[in-house]
Motif scaffolding. Sequence first.
Motif: not given
Lengths: 204, 204
Positions: A23, A70, A75, B20-21, B23, B36, B38, B70, B114, B117-118
């Motif tokens: 990136h 990255t 997780l 979930f991530v 840049h 990077p 979350v 991306t 949160t 991500c999960a």
Amino acid sequence: MKEKGSYDRADLDAILAAGFVCHLGVVVDGTVMVLPTVYGATADTLYFHGSVASRSLVGAPQQTVCVTVTHLDGLVLARSVFEHGINYRCAMIYGTPRQVTEEPEKLHGLQIVTDQCAPGQWNYARRPTRKELAATTLLALPLNEASVKIRTGPPDDGDSPDSQLGLWAGVIPITTTYGTPIPDPLLLPPNLAVPSHISVPDRP
Amino acid sequence: MKEKGSYDRADLDAILAAGFVCHLGVVVDGTVMVLPTVYGATADTLYFHGSVASRSLVGAPQQTVCVTVTHLDGLVLARSVFEHGINYRCAMIYGTPRQVTEEPEKLHGLQIVTDQCAPGQWNYARRPTRKELAATTLLALPLNEASVKIRTGPPDDGDSPDSQLGLWAGVIPITTTYGTPIPDPLLLPPNLAVPSHISVPDRP
């Protein structure tokens, strides 16, 4: 520490070798843009395609950019929301990109980028014509100013009072995998076998 | 066209939902940084952790940032080096982040991040204390200025003269996969089962 900065050159090299998309952060007309683009790395240089970034990078006053690579590895699910996180490897490279204009270096840089994406393709595919070379913006960034961050391992609250809560904690591994090659429907001859160099890339 | 910009809101939402991530591109002390971090997205807001970026974003004059998400879907191997590329989905969001300071929105935003991500972890894990909340920088970015780019499908040179070269061309699919959860070695009780909500996430 599970999350750490690294000044080990081997860590930087390993992170760059494990990917092929970065990136690129660049200021265009006063606004920050973060653009995904393919790259290839040698021992001292990161080559990457200019494309959109070339609008501002080429011909405009030189500027320091940031190129970030990255990899997500897992997780991290802790007992507490606060300790949740990601296992990752990240390299940030700072520098002023140089536009590659001389044909020999341009061919060399494109080979580096092409083979980083798909090792062996430079020798297999048709190489760029002079016209195609002219239509390609290739930038070179020295690798001498970089920052590396890596997080590995389990959550951080295993030895905290939260460990008594009886909650599950651990890591869900994340991996990038490469599937079976899908032939172009326009392949000629239609049943042309996948060449042996196009195997599933092995990226640690 | 196989590579296209999209102004379809559904494309933006789908790209954000699939990850979930992000840049984050931000100018710190005059230098672009690409970090990077979350995130979690609602219908109108992208919430993300400030961490390093907060150094410049919080308290400093407000600035327009770029947040890029991306997804890599495939390596596009063409007959010619020039036509090589990547199948990808990319969203770039521009805006001035707002630091979230009120406790109810901060809790809401952290829940969004949160669970992105999960999914299910907000209800399962111990929620932030007031002290932890105070130590967390959460930023909110409106989703009303975004740019989406998507490339899909086979290489572009199937109907060019290069198709006669007898070279293989096609796509190597790239997928992100989630492995078997690895329990924290400090798990209590040591044989605590993985809760049912922590399954392998299904991310299209």
